[in-house]
Write an enzyme that holds these catalytic residues in place. Structure first.
Site, short mmCIF file in Angstrom:
data_model
loop_
_atom_site.label_atom_id
_atom_site.label_comp_id
_atom_site.label_asym_id
_atom_site.label_seq_id
_atom_site.Cartn_x
_atom_site.Cartn_y
_atom_site.Cartn_z
N TRP A 1 40.54 34.62 45.17
CA TRP A 1 42.10 34.09 44.87
C TRP A 1 42.50 35.02 43.75
O TRP A 1 43.67 35.42 43.47
CB TRP A 1 42.26 32.85 44.46
CG TRP A 1 43.30 32.25 43.98
CD1 TRP A 1 44.49 31.87 44.71
CD2 TRP A 1 44.11 32.21 42.71
NE1 TRP A 1 45.60 31.79 43.77
CE2 TRP A 1 45.22 31.67 42.56
CE3 TRP A 1 43.21 32.59 41.36
CZ2 TRP A 1 45.73 31.56 41.36
CZ3 TRP A 1 44.02 32.41 40.35
CH2 TRP A 1 45.34 31.95 40.03
N HIS A 2 41.46 35.47 42.68
CA HIS A 2 41.88 35.96 41.63
C HIS A 2 42.18 37.40 41.66
O HIS A 2 42.82 38.17 40.92
CB HIS A 2 40.60 36.02 40.47
CG HIS A 2 40.68 34.65 39.91
ND1 HIS A 2 39.80 33.55 40.30
CD2 HIS A 2 40.91 34.16 38.49
CE1 HIS A 2 40.03 32.43 39.53
NE2 HIS A 2 40.75 32.95 38.63
N GLY A 3 41.75 38.09 42.92
CA GLY A 3 42.15 39.66 43.13
C GLY A 3 41.43 40.08 44.12
O GLY A 3 40.42 39.57 44.36
N PHE B 1 46.87 38.04 38.48
CA PHE B 1 46.16 37.52 39.34
C PHE B 1 47.62 36.86 40.06
O PHE B 1 47.19 36.09 41.09
CB PHE B 1 45.33 36.36 38.76
CG PHE B 1 44.13 36.88 38.16
CD1 PHE B 1 43.65 38.54 38.48
CD2 PHE B 1 43.74 36.25 37.08
CE1 PHE B 1 43.00 38.94 37.68
CE2 PHE B 1 42.67 36.81 36.18
CZ PHE B 1 42.27 38.24 36.57
#
Lengths: 355, 499
Positions: free
Chosen positions: B331-333, B499
């Site tokens: 999800w963060h990247g 993000f």
């Protein structure tokens, strides 16, 4: 009435709190410069002590003290024909380096038997250097001089460059002028005792016009990196036209005339010009700044002065080490290692010419 | 607009605040509409080209939510089942949109690498805040399906999604946390106590970001950038950079969250806390209850529990933990280093749960009362967290590996004797460690901004005098920090904006 009182007292308490906090931190304090020893030489008051640090986060904080003549040095300057006088600007004062790493101290360790008088004064150029050579020759009986110049020093010898303390050339007529810095206003004299005012002016370098421009800029989501900091001496990199080069050469000729006149008049021993190089190379040869500098160097050689160009020293260093020679990516002054290489080159050349 | 910018503090905030309460005196609906409009303007200031995408996403999810909710409340179980179908379609569409913008480049790059065929479809620009507003709306759809959503009105819904304090980097909100506040008539008249407390919390967040996070950032940046470009750091500078980044990230993101909470409070709206002194945690489960709380809660409620949580035995629980953390990392990247970071935390959690199962809850509790045990478990937790942040910060896997080599002092003869990367950045090792010591002490020992803010709000609400005094002190601090941020050489955005 009560609300106004609360607002005023709240603001006052904030200011006092900030003042106290900044006094605890190594905020730059006033350097109190003035023309104390000579009408054309700006120095600190004799024995003055102050703090110098850089940027909003107060990096490279150092406690500095001025000697008997108001220069940053651990030794007093007394008349001594054996002394080697090291002249330059902030590169020589090196207020961001610990005392033992500054050029004067490092050169002193290498020359051993001769006292080194580091007469560095930030924000000066070649004609101001000449005044210090005059002063050291006449008042301290010094005979040997080493001048650390950067390529920008020739252009900065023009009046209005922001790098002049007294003697300069008129940018149009190229005639010799005296442009001394104005005495601080009463308000400024008061304000420089405030750590908060010093922080805003010296550390943050708050300028209303610049502030206005940046305050309402439309940043990208990833912030603004438009300002990458300033190097010690920013070099214009635009390629020069033939007319530009001719103009720069005229300027360099006039600067050389004035500089060499003073040198020939006062220096009895050796005069060495040490030219700072690029770390790493960023300015193409053929730009006006380098053209002016090269022309000045050529004139200095023709006049019999010893010239040491540090470009070669830096190239040799780069071939064996990745260690930077600059204080930081945003501060192009020589760091302790850079000063060590430069002073080694100075002492080698000095000792060679002695033999 | 950055919360730290002059244009936000001097123009956007006062105008939006004044407009909200001016409209509020007239009618709450118009105040909500004004705040919705201002929030969309706030978003469009940076990326006008993606404003339409945001609005379309809001309109789509709002309509879908109504439909899901209507079906879910139907007594006929067959009709109610259709609600699940719409929910799955909604989630898929949201994730598809997020996937396109966030992972298309990553997918194509890896496809090119794996097949050797150079696929070039141009670079996809990530619309800022898309991860946050997508998750917020997925939570809304799930809540609709669970029949937790009662009120439906487009403008309040639009404001719930776009409310500027949380739009770009969270906290990830639930419909149920915001809508009752929008329905409360008292929200629309200004309250000096909340304004002053909000201002103070905002100032606290600004201080964390502008002074603490940006102050320690160069020590992490210089070394990580060097490692990413292939230079092996010295052991000391590797550790300094990893610890510095650990602290930078905390003060950057918790500073942002404080600003969001403070700004929101100025509008009489309370946002949930996003951090609760995570670096005091003495085990990794506790860390995740204290770090980025709104995302952790989202992942727990909508992913881990949906996967079965701990209801289907220890093995399945461990798989669920791993899946949740790997997806949380992703999800963060879109990069393998985020996947590895998530995986590492999944492994940490599995070890922690297994350990607790082996030792037993009672013995764990007994040991935890011993000081030595607490200090040791805190040290081990921090070590694990710091090592994992290396993957989070490094832009390349090779950079992360070089960092770990340096930290583990396993490079042997290749290890540089002197801290070259710090030297070249003009940075001093001693000063870097001093920053770490001060910030580490603040993060681990000092009362956190939640506690201080709540105490100050309570005091402001009861105080008969002095509120204006503290309001002026807070406003002066905000103006000084913004001046500082504007005047200095370069400003940096919040890390979580990426993000």
């Amino acid at each position: 009435m009560r609300r106004s009182l609360e607002v005023c007292s709240g603001f006052l308490v904030f200011l006092i709190g900030m003042e106290l906090l900044l006094r605890l931190l190594p905020t730059s304090t006033a350097s109190l410069t003035g023309y104390y020893i000579d009408p054309d030489i700006l120095t600190y008051p004799s024995g003055h002590r102050w703090t110098a640090s850089t940027g909003w986060d107060m990096r490279n904080a150092q406690r500095l003290s001025a000697n008997n003549l108001g220069f940053v040095s651990d030794i007093d300057f007394i008349a001594d024909p054996q002394a080697v006088v090291l002249v330059g600007d902030s590169y020589i004062e090196a207020s961001m380096l610990p005392a033992a790493s500054r050029p004067g101290a490092q050169l002193q360790r290498q020359l051993v038997d001769r006292p080194v008088y580091a007469m560095g004064s930030p924000g000066t150029a070649l004609l101001d250097y000449a005044e210090r050579i005059r002063y050291a020759a006449t008042r301290l009986q010094a005979q040997n001089f080493i001048v650390l110049m950067e390529p920008g020093d020739v252009e900065q010898s023009l009046c209005g460059s922001g790098n002049v303390h007294s003697i300069c050339l008129d940018p149009v007529s190229l005639t010799r002028q005296r442009q001394r810095l104005a005495e601080a206003s009463t308000a400024k004299k008061w304000l420089r005792h405030s750590a908060l005012a010093q922080y805003l002016v010296s550390q943050l370098k708050v300028e209303p016009a610049k502030l206005w421009a940046t305050a309402f800029r439309r940043d990208t989501p990833h912030g603004s990196e438009s300002e990458q900091g300033t190097t010690a001496h920013t070099l214009p990199a635009a390629p020069a036209t033939a007319a530009d080069l001719a103009a720069e050469r005229r300027t360099a000729d006039r600067v050389a005339d004035e500089f060499l006149r003073v040198v020939h008049e006062h220096a009895r021993g050796r005069v060495m010009i040490v030219v700072d190089g690029q770390r790493p190379p960023t300015v193409q040869r053929g730009t006006s700044t380098l053209a002016a500098s090269d022309w000045f160097v050529r004139r200095a050689r023709e006049a019999g002065l010893t010239v040491v160009e540090l470009d070669g020293v830096y190239v040799t260093h780069r071939s064996v080490s990745e260690m930077s020679l600059s204080v930081s990516p945003s501060d192009g002054h020589l760091n302790a290692l850079g000063v060590a290489l430069a002073t080694r080159a100075m002492s080698d050349e000095f000792n060679r010419s002695k033999r | 607009m950055l919360f730290t910018s002059a244009v936000f503090v001097l123009c956007f905030l006062p105008v939006t605040w004044a407009g909200f309460f001016a409209f509020g005196r007239w009618s709450p609906r118009s105040a909500i509409a004004w705040l919705f409009f201002a929030s969309v303007f706030f978003y469009g200031w940076w990326m006008p080209e993606f404003t339409l995408l945001l609005l379309v996403s809001i309109a789509f999810n709002f309509s879908l939510g109504r439909r899901i909710s209507a079906l879910a409340m139907n007594v006929d179980s067959k009709v109610a089942l259709r609600s699940k179908g719409w929910l799955i379609a909604g989630i898929a569409l949201n994730l598809g949109l997020l996937g396109y913008y966030k992972y298309a480049n990553f997918f194509i790059d890896n496809l090119s690498l794996a097949t050797g065929v150079n696929v070039d479809l141009g670079r996809v620009t990530l619309p800022i805040g898309i991860s946050f507003y997508t998750f917020t709306q997925i939570a809304f759809l799930v809540d609709c399906h669970r029949a937790k959503v009662r009120e439906y009105s487009f403008v309040p819904y639009g404001l719930f999604v776009t409310f500027f304090p949380h739009l770009i980097a969270g906290p990830v909100l639930h419909h149920g946390q915001m809508m009752p506040q929008f329905a409360d008539a008292s929200v629309f008249s200004p309250k000096p106590a909340r304004l002053v407390a909000g201002l103070a919390i905002f100032a606290c967040g600004l201080f964390k970001k502008i002074v603490l996070a940006d102050g320690i950032a160069p020590y992490a940046d210089a070394v990580f950038k060097g490692a990413d470009s292939g230079v092996l750091p010295a052991t000391g500078e590797g550790w300094l950079a990893a610890v510095a980044y650990t602290l930078q990230l905390y003060f950057d993101f918790s500073g942002y969250s404080d600003m969001a909470i403070g700004l929101s409070l100025m509008f009489n709206i309370k946002l949930p806390y996003n951090f609760n002194s995570p670096y005091r945690s003495s085990n990794i489960s506790e860390f995740w209850r204290r770090w980025h709380i709104s995302l952790s809660t989202f992942l727990r409620d909508y992913l881990y529990i949906s996967l079965g949580g701990n209801r289907r035995g220890p093995t399945r629980q461990q798989m669920n933990l791993m899946t949740t953390m790997v997806l949380g990392g992703l999800w963060h990247g879109a990069s393998w280093s985020f996947v590895l970071w998530g995986t590492l935390h999944g492994v940490y959690l599995v070890i922690n749960h297994t350990y607790r199962q082996i030792v037993g809850a009672e013995r764990c509790q007994r040991w935890a009362s011993r000081r030595t045990y607490r200090v040791l478990s805190w040290g081990l937790t921090m070590l694990a967290v710091v090592v994992a942040w290396v993957f989070f910060r490094a832009e390349t896997l090779s950079g992360a590996w070089l960092m770990l080599q340096a930290m583990g002092a396993v490079a042997g003869d290749q290890s540089p004797a002197a801290p070259q990367l710090l030297w070249n950045g003009g940075l001093s090792m001693q000063r870097g460690w001093l920053w770490c010591l001060v910030l580490g002490g603040m993060a681990a020992l000092a009362p956190n901004s939640n506690v201080l803010g709540a105490r100050f709000l309570a005091w402001c609400e009861e105080a008969r005098s002095g509120v204006i005094f503290f309001g002026t002190v807070s406003a002066s601090a905000v103006l000084f920090l913004v001046l500082m941020n504007t005047a200095r050489d370069g400003t940096s955005a919040f890390i979580y904006f990426n993000f």
